[in-house]
Design a protein around this motif. Sequence first.
Motif, short mmCIF file in Angstrom:
data_model
loop_
_atom_site.label_atom_id
_atom_site.label_comp_id
_atom_site.label_asym_id
_atom_site.label_seq_id
_atom_site.Cartn_x
_atom_site.Cartn_y
_atom_site.Cartn_z
N THR A 1 -26.79 34.85 25.54
CA THR A 1 -27.11 33.82 24.57
C THR A 1 -28.34 34.20 23.75
O THR A 1 -29.22 34.91 24.25
N SER B 1 -30.88 32.00 21.05
CA SER B 1 -31.21 30.77 20.34
C SER B 1 -32.72 30.58 20.35
O SER B 1 -33.40 31.07 21.26
N ALA B 2 -33.22 29.88 19.34
CA ALA B 2 -34.66 29.58 19.24
C ALA B 2 -35.50 30.85 19.38
O ALA B 2 -36.57 30.84 19.98
#
Length: 267
Positions: A230, A232-233
């Motif tokens: 993953t 994200s951010a």
Amino acid sequence: MTTHSTAHPSLHDVLRLDRTEEDRFRSRLVYPDEKPLYGGQIAAQALVAAGRTVGEDRSPNSLHLYYLRSGTASRATEFRVQRDRDGRTFSARRVVAVQDGKVIATASCSFGVAASGPDIQAASAPEVPGDPEDFPVYPAPRMFGLDCRLPPGPRSAEWPTRFWARAVDAPVGDGLMRAATLTYLSDRSNGLGGLDLPVPVIPASLDHAIWFHRRVDPADWMLMDLVPHTLSAERMWYTGTIHDRSGALAASLAQELLTRPRAPRTS
């Protein structure tokens, strides 16, 4: 305290620490490098420092480390060990890595005595046909004493997610030195090569974990396989495995990266 700088350091130079006090150690090797200190070196040396405070009957079973500040290769690192617990089966240690009075990393390490019981490996090693010695070299200018090779197939030129590696000057020693060698290798590359990124990013390690499952000979070929999960951010998380040439799972790892967009070059 004497430090050593050489144009051609060895893995033995990397993993050798001086004991300055009962539970304090200092790296011997310094060398010029414009980039921040390689994270695998910090982790491996922290493990060695912790391991030198436990009984000879205990070998590493895991390490969890947070990178707090960028270190520099031109200065020696001090490792301060806290003895959290010594039980009948396991020993726990905390390590603080310091440069110029500032903490650059903290680690928790676990060591255990040898144990018997079922030996089960749920998943097989990735299939990579061919002989590692026939593959092109994966350059590792900031990693000493390791020979890395890239197998054929799709891969990222900058961050390959699968490659072979072996220690060409593996320190002769116990389970601690073998585990430290795997730790030194474990921060090589990352999972970014398995993602289709819309913009280039600059990766920086935030934390790192490695679990040691089976003893292997680091002087023989080991297959490192990294899997992204993953992003994200501006944080990316991936896992990985290190198998020996027979397919036995030697170690598992996980890491989170800070992945800020790379600024465009100006003419």
